[in-house]
Write a protein that holds these residues in place. Structure first.
Motif, PDB file in Angstrom:
ATOM      1  N   GLY A 169      20.749   9.193  13.056  1.00 12.92           N
ATOM      2  CA  GLY A 169      21.522  10.263  14.343  1.00 12.92           C
ATOM      3  C   GLY A 169      22.384   9.683  15.327  1.00 12.92           C
ATOM      4  O   GLY A 169      22.655  10.064  16.234  1.00 12.92           O
ATOM      5  N   ARG A 170      22.706   8.296  14.997  1.00 16.15           N
ATOM      6  CA  ARG A 170      23.642   7.582  15.774  1.00 16.15           C
ATOM      7  C   ARG A 170      25.277   7.958  15.399  1.00 16.15           C
ATOM      8  O   ARG A 170      25.944   7.189  14.802  1.00 16.15           O
ATOM      9  N   LEU A 171      25.770   9.033  15.579  1.00 12.62           N
ATOM     10  CA  LEU A 171      26.819   9.802  15.215  1.00 12.62           C
ATOM     11  C   LEU A 171      28.079   9.020  15.897  1.00 12.62           C
ATOM     12  O   LEU A 171      29.126   8.785  15.245  1.00 12.62           O
ATOM     13  N   LYS A 172      28.110   8.905  17.078  1.00 13.66           N
ATOM     14  CA  LYS A 172      29.210   8.257  17.888  1.00 13.66           C
ATOM     15  C   LYS A 172      29.522   7.085  17.273  1.00 13.66           C
ATOM     16  O   LYS A 172      30.523   6.333  17.179  1.00 13.66           O
ATOM     17  N   GLU A 173      28.345   6.270  17.095  1.00 17.25           N
ATOM     18  CA  GLU A 173      28.538   4.846  16.691  1.00 17.25           C
ATOM     19  C   GLU A 173      28.975   4.827  15.448  1.00 17.25           C
ATOM     20  O   GLU A 173      29.648   3.982  15.065  1.00 17.25           O
TER      21      GLU A 173
END
Length: 640
Positions: free
Chosen positions: A499-503
């Motif tokens: 769920g670490r989409l921005k990363e």
């Protein structure tokens, strides 16, 4: 005045001649009892201590593989010469006693190039390639000039570019490369095996004289390296130079035509094979079958197979692979069983082909049956077959069985390590995959790009994001592996799962593959899974602007706009999809029940025996509900 030799000398010569003749007959018979009888005669006449007769007897025992008897003869010879030592050295190496042979080599009062060649060849035959090259280096340090035979042995066992260049440098140093056809051919074959076709071409064109083997070697080198067009060009050049193709040339060029899917050229060569009588060779016929199946003419491939007067392993393997390649897996398994009944011996390629099929990777029963056949035929110790079994059990999710096979392997190559790491990772056993990875490093086996893809997948599927990031960041410095698209894809997928989409987006934008659509598609899937509609819309629109060939961004945008009630946008996306000729790709689910594979499409209402299937599913759903209620009541009772 001529003085006649004493009668004792004449008798001795007569005995020597008689015993030498007996040894020669024993060699012709190739019989151990005959060798023992000659040995007994030598002992009776006290001639077993004679150097020449002792050497001949030693050579006889060596040829019969009787190393213990050879050692006994060796110790009975008081005046040993260089031939005595070399014969015993050869006997020990032939028997696989490389360490004993090395000790004997170190004890030798003098050594010639034959001694060095024997030890290098013995280590190479036993699979100790690094040891063989260590002996070659020691030979050079002591100033012993390598012969063309020495360098041919080294060329035949080189397994890395560094070793290959070492051999080539010695060839140049001793001035043997251009004038020695056999050695030149060995170098071409060496570079071809190592996929260094540029070096192979350089050797070929630098040779003063070439023969048919030279042409075959360079054509094979280009073919193995995927340079099919260059292989055909060299074939035409060979023909113009006045060399006629043999069976090896024909099979190689037929495979090239198969890779190019050039049926016209393949059939031209087939006509020549027919005229020259090459089709009686099963390797050539197998190449014809492969060519027809790759060119979409399975009917012709089957016809060639049926017209063969006798089946053998090469033919059956070829048609078996053709059936699997075209999706006729039931027919392939039927042929496998019929071939076994006809006493056609399966090979490691047979088992590898069957075990890698969709049927074996979806049916535990069939997979275990084939495993039984592997054990019955003695191929369980073969590395190729063991790796195929390992891969099959990993795909079936039976990682314990896979680990049993892995630890039972006498020697493990990089394929075995990679297969077990990848299998454990995909089955959610990330910690075990990392443990195996540490064992691999302790065994001095260097990881490659596939190994690290397996580790990154293991970290991704088990949520070990920080560990995965550490592996990714240390790839080049610690393991010497360059990060490529597959590794970035694993990292993006890992961040997406977490769920670490921005990363994940930052990783793509700062990577050398920031324009690659597959990475953005992975991020888009992650956004959709985590129900981040705003982020999904941004990435999907980005993919549409780059005219993505995948239907994924179009389908995602259609879903988003449908949920939001933006019907004009839905129509716009669907119009773009039609204009670009894209269709929705349907996924399938399947389950194997009693050797029958049931395939389900999305939103499928009817299926073979559908009513019974859905009744059972309803019953299972009811059982689960009852168990859930019972479990809730049990918890309430415990709480009270």
């Amino acid at each position: 005045m001529i003085i006649a030799p004493p009668s004792s000398v004449i008798a001795a010569r007569s005995s020597l001649s008689l015993l030498s003749s007996l040894i020669h007959r024993s060699v012709a018979l190739g019989c151990f009892p005959a060798a023992q009888a000659v040995h007994a005669s030598l002992i009776k006449t006290c001639l077993h201590r004679h150097t020449i007769l002792g050497n001949r007897l030693l050579d006889l025992y060596s040829g019969l593989g009787a190393s213990q008897s050879a050692v006994a003869v060796f110790h009975d010879i008081p005046h040993k010469n260089i031939f005595t030592w070399n014969i015993l050295l050869k006997a020990l190496l032939r028997d696989g006693q490389v360490h004993s042979a090395h000790r004997l080599f170190d004890e030798m009062p003098e050594r010639d190039v034959v001694s060095w060649n024997s030890l290098i060849s013995g280590y190479a035959s036993a699979g100790f390639i690094d040891k063989a090259f260590g002996i070659l280096s020691r030979m050079q340090e002591l100033g012993v000039k390598a012969s063309s035979f020495t360098l041919s042995i080294a060329a035949s066992c080189a397994t890395s570019a560094l070793q290959a260049k070492l051999v080539h440098s010695l060839v140049v140093r001793f001035g043997l490369g251009c004038s020695n056809v056999v050695l030149g051919n060995s170098l071409i074959d060496m570079y071809g095996r190592l996929d260094l076709v540029g070096y192979a071409s350089h050797v070929f064109h630098a040779m003063d004289e070439v023969d048919l083997i030279s042409w075959n070697s360079i054509i094979s080198a280009y073919s193995k390296s995927g340079c099919s067009t260059e292989a055909l060009e060299h074939f035409h050049a060979m023909w113009i130079s006045g060399f006629s193709a043999d069976e090896f040339t024909a099979s190689c060029i037929l495979n090239v035509c198969a890779d190019l899917m050039d049926l016209a050229k393949g059939e031209q060569l087939l006509a020549h094979c027919f005229k020259a009588g090459f089709l009686s060779n099963s390797i050539v016929s197998s190449a014809v079958i492969y060519m027809y199946s790759m060119c979409g003419r399975l009917d012709k491939a089957v016809q060639v197979f049926q017209e063969m007067p006798r089946w053998d392993s090469a033919l059956c393997n070829s048609i078996l692979a053709s059936y699997f390649y075209t999706g006729l897996e039931d027919e392939a398994l039927t042929l496998f069983v019929v071939a076994l009944r006809k006493d056609v011996k399966p090979t490691e390629f047979t088992f590898a082909t069957v075990l890698n099929s969709r049927l074996c990777c979806s049916s535990i029963e069939l997979g275990t049956q084939i495993h039984c056949w592997v054990c019955k035929t003695g191929f369980d110790s073969d590395m190729i077959t063991a790796n195929s079994l390992l891969d099959m059990y990993a795909k079936l999710g039976l990682f314990e069985d896979a680990l049993n096979i892995f630890y039972a392997m006498a020697s493990k190559d990089l394929v075995a390590w990679n297969t077990v790491i990848m299998g454990l990772g995909k089955n959610g056993q990330g910690l075990q995959a990392l443990r195996i990875f540490r064992e691999m490093q302790k065994s001095d086996m260097e990881p490659d790009k596939i190994t690290l893809i397996g580790i990154l997948l293991a970290c991704s599927y088990t949520g070990m994001v920080d560990e995965g990031k550490r592996v990714f960041s240390s790839m080049e410095k610690k393991y010497g592996v360059t990060r490529d698209l597959e590794h970035y894809a694993c990292l993006v997928e890992m961040m997406g799962h977490a769920g670490r989409l921005k990363e994940a987006m930052d990783i793509i934008e700062t990577s050398p593959h920031n324009l690659n659509l597959s990475l953005w598609s992975l991020l888009l899937e992650a956004c959709w899974i985590h129900n981040d509609l705003a982020f999904s819309e941004i990435i999907a629109e980005k993919l549409l602007q780059s005219r993505a060939c995948s239907s994924l961004p179009y389908l995602v945008l259609t879903q988003i706009y449908t949920i939001s009630g933006k019907w004009e946008s839905v129509a716009r996306v669907q119009k773009m999809m039609r204009e670009r000729g894209l269709k929705k790709v349907k996924g399938h689910s399947w389950i194997c029940i009693r050797n029958y594979i049931h395939v389900f499409e999305p939103n499928q209402i009817f299926h073979r025996k559908g009513e019974a299937i859905y009744s059972i599913l309803g019953l299972l759903d009811w059982v689960m509900e009852v168990e859930e209620h019972v479990h809730e009541k049990f918890i309430l009772l415990e709480h009270n």
